[in-house]
Design an enzyme around this catalytic site. Structure first.
Site, PDB file in Angstrom:
ATOM      1  N   HIS B 171     -16.431  17.185  94.738  1.00  0.00           N
ATOM      2  CA  HIS B 171     -17.806  17.378  94.262  1.00  0.00           C
ATOM      3  C   HIS B 171     -18.652  16.141  94.590  1.00  0.00           C
ATOM      4  O   HIS B 171     -19.764  16.250  95.086  1.00  0.00           O
ATOM      5  CB  HIS B 171     -17.788  17.649  92.754  1.00  0.00           C
ATOM      6  CG  HIS B 171     -19.137  17.651  92.108  1.00  0.00           C
ATOM      7  ND1 HIS B 171     -19.815  18.805  91.829  1.00  0.00           N
ATOM      8  CD2 HIS B 171     -19.935  16.645  91.711  1.00  0.00           C
ATOM      9  CE1 HIS B 171     -20.969  18.504  91.278  1.00  0.00           C
ATOM     10  NE2 HIS B 171     -21.069  17.194  91.184  1.00  0.00           N
ATOM     11  N   GLU B 172     -18.109  14.971  94.302  1.00  0.00           N
ATOM     12  CA  GLU B 172     -18.866  13.749  94.557  1.00  0.00           C
ATOM     13  C   GLU B 172     -19.033  13.510  96.062  1.00  0.00           C
ATOM     14  O   GLU B 172     -20.091  13.077  96.508  1.00  0.00           O
ATOM     15  CB  GLU B 172     -18.186  12.547  93.900  1.00  0.00           C
ATOM     16  CG  GLU B 172     -18.132  12.619  92.381  1.00  0.00           C
ATOM     17  CD  GLU B 172     -19.498  12.758  91.739  1.00  0.00           C
ATOM     18  OE1 GLU B 172     -20.501  12.375  92.352  1.00  0.00           O
ATOM     19  OE2 GLU B 172     -19.565  13.283  90.615  1.00  0.00           O
ATOM     20  N   HIS B 175     -21.863  15.483  97.272  1.00  0.00           N
ATOM     21  CA  HIS B 175     -23.156  14.828  97.056  1.00  0.00           C
ATOM     22  C   HIS B 175     -23.449  13.850  98.180  1.00  0.00           C
ATOM     23  O   HIS B 175     -24.565  13.742  98.654  1.00  0.00           O
ATOM     24  CB  HIS B 175     -23.138  14.036  95.746  1.00  0.00           C
ATOM     25  CG  HIS B 175     -23.487  14.853  94.544  1.00  0.00           C
ATOM     26  ND1 HIS B 175     -24.598  15.658  94.499  1.00  0.00           N
ATOM     27  CD2 HIS B 175     -22.883  14.996  93.358  1.00  0.00           C
ATOM     28  CE1 HIS B 175     -24.645  16.253  93.327  1.00  0.00           C
ATOM     29  NE2 HIS B 175     -23.606  15.871  92.615  1.00  0.00           N
ATOM     30  N   GLU B 255     -26.673  19.863  91.765  1.00  0.00           N
ATOM     31  CA  GLU B 255     -25.323  19.882  91.203  1.00  0.00           C
ATOM     32  C   GLU B 255     -24.614  21.187  91.572  1.00  0.00           C
ATOM     33  O   GLU B 255     -23.442  21.189  91.911  1.00  0.00           O
ATOM     34  CB  GLU B 255     -25.368  19.736  89.683  1.00  0.00           C
ATOM     35  CG  GLU B 255     -25.805  18.375  89.184  1.00  0.00           C
ATOM     36  CD  GLU B 255     -24.829  17.266  89.555  1.00  0.00           C
ATOM     37  OE1 GLU B 255     -23.639  17.556  89.727  1.00  0.00           O
ATOM     38  OE2 GLU B 255     -25.266  16.118  89.688  1.00  0.00           O
TER      39      GLU B 255
END
Lengths: 184, 560
Positions: B171-172, B175, B255
């Site tokens: 997930h990070e 980003h 997100e």
């Protein structure tokens, strides 16, 4: 006079469109190639680890020679082969033989506790995870590229300039279907 | 990751341009207000002295132009500085640590990050860091030149399993590769970290009220300093307002997008859903994490009511989408419903086996051992003999209760242990502060601690105590539980009688590292376990069982 201009404009527009579409296809194909190259880096790393693994295990597994030979053979096959589909098959076979090797190792506590063996096993697992991730990346690009060249009007350009569908890279996970073969 | 670099660059540039405009606006308004105030002050001052209305109290066009130029210059300097140093500034603000590669959890984090990064084609140089907090959260910041920093709290590292951790890291990474982390990073670096200075100043101002009262008749120095501080405070307040403006342009949907990309990278929506569920139920950590940097994190550290709402205003002001929505999208990807996730998480927690504590007081064979000076020592058990530095294969030993003497190499048990010792090299160079025998380096809850095998005390680096407490790998024996309960009851009684818990000041010990005297104190007011601390070396000595008792008390939230 006016009609001539219109025809000229249409021709110019078509040429520009063709060039743009062609360029998009080329960059997509290069992305696929790039993704494949990153898989190959990981595969090479895997192939380089295996001789060390076999050498470490050799001293302990004196009665299990054929398991080790199978691994060495499968590795050689995987190194020699080229082509996406064939590589996938060879890697699947290699995974299978490695799995049976590790199943045998389970029976040798001394080998299992060997620091070198543990480190190699850890590196191998990490490399296999990396292969899985780069495979996802590659397959994403292949999917994008294949859909691109099948769509209209891209398919016309793809046919004329010889863009071919790329193969997906698939490693069969035999563990799901079959328990590993263990020779005693 | 199917998103080309040029696409990302374009998205980035528009946002950065908006930030630039806001920054310039900030400088313009601040400069304008200050100039007007100064002018009005002087006009009224002159008015009083000359009593004429010659000068208007408002700024002329020429002055406004000058202010615009000043604002442009200052704004450009500010934004260029922030763009260049964004990552470093924020990292400093969050007080992150770099990894400790001796630690098995940190090592796991590093390997997973390397693996996930392969899926992006290794385009980014991502550095893993640790946020020393027991809360559950993760963040990403991006710098220039495709460098990035990915941070995880100690708590999250301890609580998630490998797949869940992989999902959070993916997930990070999502980003970072989709470029939106760069926008949030720049946004935070432009105003966020300055706004976070507000908290510090606010408390200083509060304390200073008393100071002013007592110094009222004294020199004007303190007053002048306070006025300066007040001006800074106002400026920062304005900055915070502009930071809110910037946050309007940071969409909460990024997100959701990062969740989607993470699933694409790992092909595993269930683990991400489980991880998000765990984070949403746990403590996300306000206090150690500044609230002005909230949009860097996977989930808002503040339990912000706005985040759980939908609609136009909620979309505008919130930084994170509602957790329910995120979970719903992920579970629908996997064709399961939320109850399955909840059940899976619970069974996994229940299934998680604690390591059984080795029974330290078990009866073991003992030996007497002869040292260099021909004196018999002991009786010692195997581990203790192995911890002695001067022991050699030809050292003479005498099994307790038997009438024979032999060498270590002839005693099967000891010879095997000696070989194992030679291959491990786990004897530390430090000696036990109580019995002055060498300490042994031991793996404990994934990190390294020093233990004395004779008095069973442990020496732990201060920053590792928090990790040990967060990880909860170890089970506790009945004896530890009993001891902990007794300790707690005694402390409660003492507290009820308003007695101050006393520390036994006798037999203070010296730090094994720097040899200066260690400070005897309680771990904290809430957990009155006695410890010896060396403030020079940042190291703590626990007597036998005290570390386990502390762990047990904190895990069971048995504070007084």
């Amino acid at each position: 006079m006016e009609i001539l201009w219109i025809i000229l404009a249409i021709i110019a527009l078509t040429i520009i469109t063709v060039i743009a579409l062609y360029n998009r296809l080329v960059s997509a194909r290069n992305q696929v190639k790039n993704a494949w190259a990153s898989i190959e880096v990981q595969l090479k790393r895997r192939h380089d680890l295996i001789p060390n693994l076999v050498n470490t295990a050799k001293g302990y597994l004196k009665h299990e020679k054929n398991v080790l030979e199978n691994v060495t053979k499968a590795r050689q096959q995987a190194v020699d082969i080229s082509g996406v589909k064939e590589q996938g098959k060879a890697e699947s076979f290699l995974t299978q033989t490695l799995r049976s090797l590790f199943a045998v190792v389970e029976n040798y506590p001394n080998l299992k506790a060997n620091q070198n063996m543990l480190a190699l096993q850890e590196q191998l697992t990490s490399t296999e995870n990396k292969i899985a991730f780069s495979r996802n990346n590659y397959n994403d690009w292949v999917y994008k590229f294949n859909t691109m060249i099948e769509k209209f009007p891209n398919n016309l350009i793809a046919n004329t300039f010889g863009f071919k569908k790329e193969d997906f890279f698939e490693i069969e996970d035999s563990s799901v279907r079959k328990t590993p073969e263990v020779n005693f | 990751m199917v998103l080309t670099y040029t696409e990302i660059e374009q998205q980035k540039n528009t946002k950065i341009f908006i930030f630039f405009i806001i920054t310039i606006l900030f400088y313009f308004i601040t400069a304008f207000v200050i100039a007007t105030v100064i002018k009005i002050f002087f006009v009224f001052y002159l008015e009083l002295s000359e009593s004429s209305f010659k000068i208007s109290p408002f700024l002329s066009l020429r002055h406004t132009l000058i202010i615009v130029l000043v604002a442009l210059l200052a704004g450009s300097i500010h934004i260029i500085y922030s763009l260049k140093n964004a990552a470093v500034l924020i990292q400093k603000n969050l007080r992150t640590y770099s990894l400790d590669l001796d630690d098995s959890y940190h090592k796991k984090f590093k390997t997973i990050l390397e693996e996930v990064n392969v899926a992006t084609g290794n385009k980014y140089n991502i550095k893993p860091v640790i946020l020393p907090s027991a809360s559950l959260n993760a963040f990403a910041i991006s710098g220039t030149n495709r460098s990035a920093i990915l941070g995880i709290t100690e708590g999250l590292l301890a609580k998630l399993n490998r797949q869940q951790l992989q999902a959070v890291i993916a997930h990070e990474v999502a980003h970072i590769v989709s470029g939106d982390s760069y926008q949030t990073t720049v946004g935070c670096a432009l105003f966020g970290i300055y706004a976070s200075l507000l908290n510090g100043i606010r408390s200083t101002l509060r304390e200073s009220r008393n100071v002013v009262r007592s110094y009222r008749r004294g020199t004007g120095g303190v007053g002048a300093a306070l006025i300066l501080l007040f001006i800074v405070y106002i400026t920062l307040k304005v900055m915070q307002f502009f930071y809110l403006l910037i946050r309007l342009f940071i969409s909460r949907d990024r997100e959701l997008r990062a969740d989607a990309i993470a699933v694409r990278l790992t092909r595993d929506p269930i683990s991400l859903a489980e991880a998000l569920f765990l984070i949403s139920k746990g403590w996300r950590g306000i206090g150690s994490i500044d609230k002005n940097l909230e949009n860097l994190f996977i989930m808002n550290p503040l339990r912000n009511a706005c985040d759980e709402k939908e609609g136009f205003w909620a979309n505008l002001w919130s930084t994170h989408p509602p957790i329910k929505k995120r979970l719903k999208i992920l579970t629908s990807m996997a064709h399961i419903n939320l109850e399955n996730i909840e059940r899976a998480v619970k069974t996994k927690q229940a299934m998680r086996e604690r390591l059984k504590e080795a029974d330290k007081d078990r009866k073991q064979p003992l030996w007497l051992i002869r040292n260099d000076k021909n004196q018999w020592q002991g009786p010692f058990n195997i581990e203790q003999i192995m911890a002695l530095k001067w022991v050699r294969p030809d050292t003479w030993i005498k099994p307790q209760g038997q009438d024979r003497i032999c060498q270590i190499k002839d005693e099967v048990l000891l010879a095997a242990a000696f070989n194992a010792k030679l291959s491990k090299h786990n004897t530390s160079s430090l000696t036990c502060p109580i019995c002055h025998k060498p300490l042994i380096i031991e793996d404990y809850e994934g990190t390294k601690i020093h233990r004395c095998l004779f008095c069973k005390g442990t020496l732990v680096k201060t920053n590792r105590i928090r990790r040990i407490i967060a990880r909860e790998e170890k089970g506790f024996s009945e004896k530890i539980k009993r001891q902990a309960e007794i300790m707690r009851k005694e402390a409660l009684i003492a507290f009820a009688n308003k007695e101050k818990s006393k520390i036994k000041e006798n037999s203070l010990i010296n730090c094994p590292q720097c040899q200066s005297q260690m400070l005897r104190t309680f771990y904290s007011g809430a957990y009155p376990v006695e410890i010896d601390k060396c403030l020079n070396c940042d190291i703590v000595w626990f007597d036998k069982d005290e570390l386990e008792i502390l762990q047990y008390l904190i895990e069971n939230k048995a504070a007084i």
